[in-house]
Design a protein around this motif. Structure first.
Motif, mmCIF file in Angstrom:
data_model
loop_
_atom_site.group_PDB
_atom_site.id
_atom_site.type_symbol
_atom_site.label_atom_id
_atom_site.label_comp_id
_atom_site.label_asym_id
_atom_site.label_seq_id
_atom_site.Cartn_x
_atom_site.Cartn_y
_atom_site.Cartn_z
ATOM 1 N N PRO A 243 -10.590 13.094 39.314
ATOM 2 C CA PRO A 243 -9.728 14.060 39.949
ATOM 3 C C PRO A 243 -10.494 15.280 40.471
ATOM 4 C CG PRO A 243 -9.629 14.369 37.581
ATOM 5 C CD PRO A 243 -10.562 13.217 37.826
ATOM 6 N N VAL A 244 -10.120 15.680 41.681
ATOM 7 C CA VAL A 244 -10.647 16.923 42.237
ATOM 8 C C VAL A 244 -9.754 18.049 41.714
ATOM 9 C CG1 VAL A 244 -10.826 18.242 44.396
ATOM 10 C CG2 VAL A 244 -11.635 15.870 44.304
ATOM 11 N N VAL A 245 -10.364 19.072 41.125
ATOM 12 C CA VAL A 245 -9.584 20.216 40.619
ATOM 13 C C VAL A 245 -9.875 21.423 41.499
ATOM 14 C CG1 VAL A 245 -9.086 21.698 38.629
ATOM 15 C CG2 VAL A 245 -9.715 19.301 38.247
ATOM 16 N N GLU A 246 -8.809 22.057 41.992
ATOM 17 C CA GLU A 246 -8.950 23.229 42.877
ATOM 18 C C GLU A 246 -8.239 24.429 42.258
ATOM 19 O OE1 GLU A 246 -8.664 20.834 47.142
ATOM 20 O OE2 GLU A 246 -6.942 21.916 46.382
ATOM 21 N N TYR A 247 -8.701 25.621 42.642
ATOM 22 C CA TYR A 247 -8.130 26.865 42.131
ATOM 23 C C TYR A 247 -7.618 27.689 43.311
ATOM 24 C CZ TYR A 247 -11.226 25.126 38.544
ATOM 25 O OH TYR A 247 -11.854 24.295 37.649
ATOM 26 N N TYR A 248 -6.388 28.140 43.209
ATOM 27 C CA TYR A 248 -5.801 28.986 44.264
ATOM 28 C C TYR A 248 -5.386 30.311 43.642
ATOM 29 C CZ TYR A 248 -5.547 24.828 47.226
ATOM 30 O OH TYR A 248 -5.868 23.723 47.970
ATOM 31 N N TYR A 249 -5.636 31.397 44.402
ATOM 32 C CA TYR A 249 -5.285 32.745 43.957
ATOM 33 C C TYR A 249 -3.797 32.960 44.183
ATOM 34 C CZ TYR A 249 -6.199 37.830 43.519
ATOM 35 O OH TYR A 249 -6.253 39.137 43.132
ATOM 36 N N LYS A 250 -3.049 33.269 43.095
ATOM 37 C CA LYS A 250 -1.614 33.524 43.234
ATOM 38 C C LYS A 250 -1.428 34.928 43.795
ATOM 39 C CE LYS A 250 1.484 32.595 40.064
ATOM 40 N NZ LYS A 250 2.603 31.713 40.273
ATOM 41 N N ASP A 251 -1.391 35.009 45.104
ATOM 42 C CA ASP A 251 -1.215 36.299 45.776
ATOM 43 C C ASP A 251 -0.494 36.050 47.093
ATOM 44 O OD1 ASP A 251 -1.675 38.527 47.583
ATOM 45 O OD2 ASP A 251 -3.067 39.289 46.071
ATOM 46 N N ASP A 252 0.829 36.320 47.097
ATOM 47 C CA ASP A 252 1.658 36.045 48.276
ATOM 48 C C ASP A 252 1.127 36.749 49.513
ATOM 49 O OD1 ASP A 252 3.357 34.319 47.025
ATOM 50 O OD2 ASP A 252 4.873 35.840 46.523
ATOM 51 N N GLY A 253 0.672 37.991 49.326
ATOM 52 C CA GLY A 253 0.191 38.775 50.468
ATOM 53 C C GLY A 253 -0.989 38.102 51.158
ATOM 54 N N LEU A 254 -1.807 37.399 50.367
ATOM 55 C CA LEU A 254 -2.983 36.716 50.927
ATOM 56 C C LEU A 254 -2.671 35.266 51.285
ATOM 57 C CD1 LEU A 254 -5.770 38.017 48.490
ATOM 58 C CD2 LEU A 254 -5.320 38.780 50.825
ATOM 59 N N GLY A 255 -1.444 34.805 50.944
ATOM 60 C CA GLY A 255 -1.081 33.411 51.234
ATOM 61 C C GLY A 255 -1.714 32.421 50.273
ATOM 62 N N ASP A 256 -1.905 32.824 49.022
ATOM 63 C CA ASP A 256 -2.441 31.939 47.967
ATOM 64 C C ASP A 256 -3.715 31.187 48.407
ATOM 65 O OD1 ASP A 256 -0.257 32.761 46.520
ATOM 66 O OD2 ASP A 256 0.829 30.865 46.673
#
Ligand code: UDP
Length: 242
Positions: free
Chosen positions: A117-130
């Motif tokens: 599995p490829v694991v990715e990380y996204y920043y939870k920030d609506d203003g930046l669009g995650d």
């Protein structure tokens, strides 16, 4: 005990306080959004179905050694959960190329990932669009310390292996999914949020039919039926789905 004060209302769930400061009530809604909230709609009975599907999957994962926030189901659309301090990160786990990964690396939808599995990380920030974060961004932002990152990544992979096998035995391919983690009052990392067709891609093994929110995102029809079918599969015994 139940539903004292609304603490947070998101796109698909409302969280309420209870008499116990360490216990919240998570209530699932029928409303659905996609494309950063630009597309809005209602999926009839979604709240009931996602509550039941998430409860089943959290219970399965707890038994397999993944600590979760799930405590008990208290209504058609509501479950009691442990209060967690959430990491400001979304963890996406992928077995097969779909969605944003196809756009990012040019694979055709449906291509099995060699390094799954490829694991990715996204920043939870609506203003930046995650946005997608790389390792250095995570370190720079310090949203998860290295020890917790190792644990959340380990748990993400464990969730994948447990769910992949569980769904395969019920005729469903687990393509990809999103997880959110937090820390409980003792400082232990636990899985939070939900696991449902809103947050996973599920494809029927026999027909290839999409059984998830992509039906809503792409106006494919049969949205409610797809969620109901996933509820039926997760409620079934392995090998019995026809
Ligand atoms: N996902 C989610 N919430 C998000 C973004 C993604 O639950 O805010 C889930 C999505 O349903 C899919 C997986 O994470 O199962 C990977 O989504 P992707 O990055 O391909 O984004 P999408 O194509 O859904 O915009």
């Amino acid at each position: 005990m139940i539903g004292r004060e609304k603490l947070h209302e998101g796109k698909a769930k409302i969280v309420y306080s209870t008499d116990d400061p360490e216990v919240y009530l998570q209530d699932f809604k029928d409303s659905a959004t996609a494309f950063d909230g630009k597309k809005k709609g209602t999926i009839q009975q979604k709240g009931r179905m996602n509550n039941a599907i998430s409860a089943r999957l959290f219970t399965l994962l707890e038994k397999a050694g993944v600590p979760t926030h799930y405590l008990q189901t208290v209504s058609e659309t509501g479950m009691l959960i442990r209060r967690l301090d959430m990491f400001q990160v979304e963890f996406v786990v992928r077995n097969i190329a779909a969605g944003s990964l196809c756009k990012r690396i040019g694979y055709l939808e449906g291509t099995p990932l060699k390094k799954a599995p490829v694991v990715e990380y996204y920043y939870k920030d609506d203003g930046l669009g995650d946005p997608l974060l790389c390792q250095s961004h995570l370190e720079e932002l310090a949203v998860v310390d290295p020890e917790d990152l190792a644990e959340t990544t380990r748990l993400s992979r464990l969730v994948n292996s447990v769910l992949k096998e569980f769904f395969a035995a019920r005729g469903v391919t687990l393509v990809d999914f999103k997880l959110e983690f937090g820390k409980d009052a003792t400082g232990a990392v636990r899985l939070g949020d939900e696991i449902s067709p809103d947050t996973c891609r599920f494809w029927d093994i026999a027909t290839g039919k999409k059984l998830d929110k992509d039906r809503f995102r792409r106006d494919m029809g049969d949205v409610e039926d797809a969620y109901e079918e996933i509820l039926r599969r997760v409620s079934s015994e392995p090998g019995t789905v026809v």
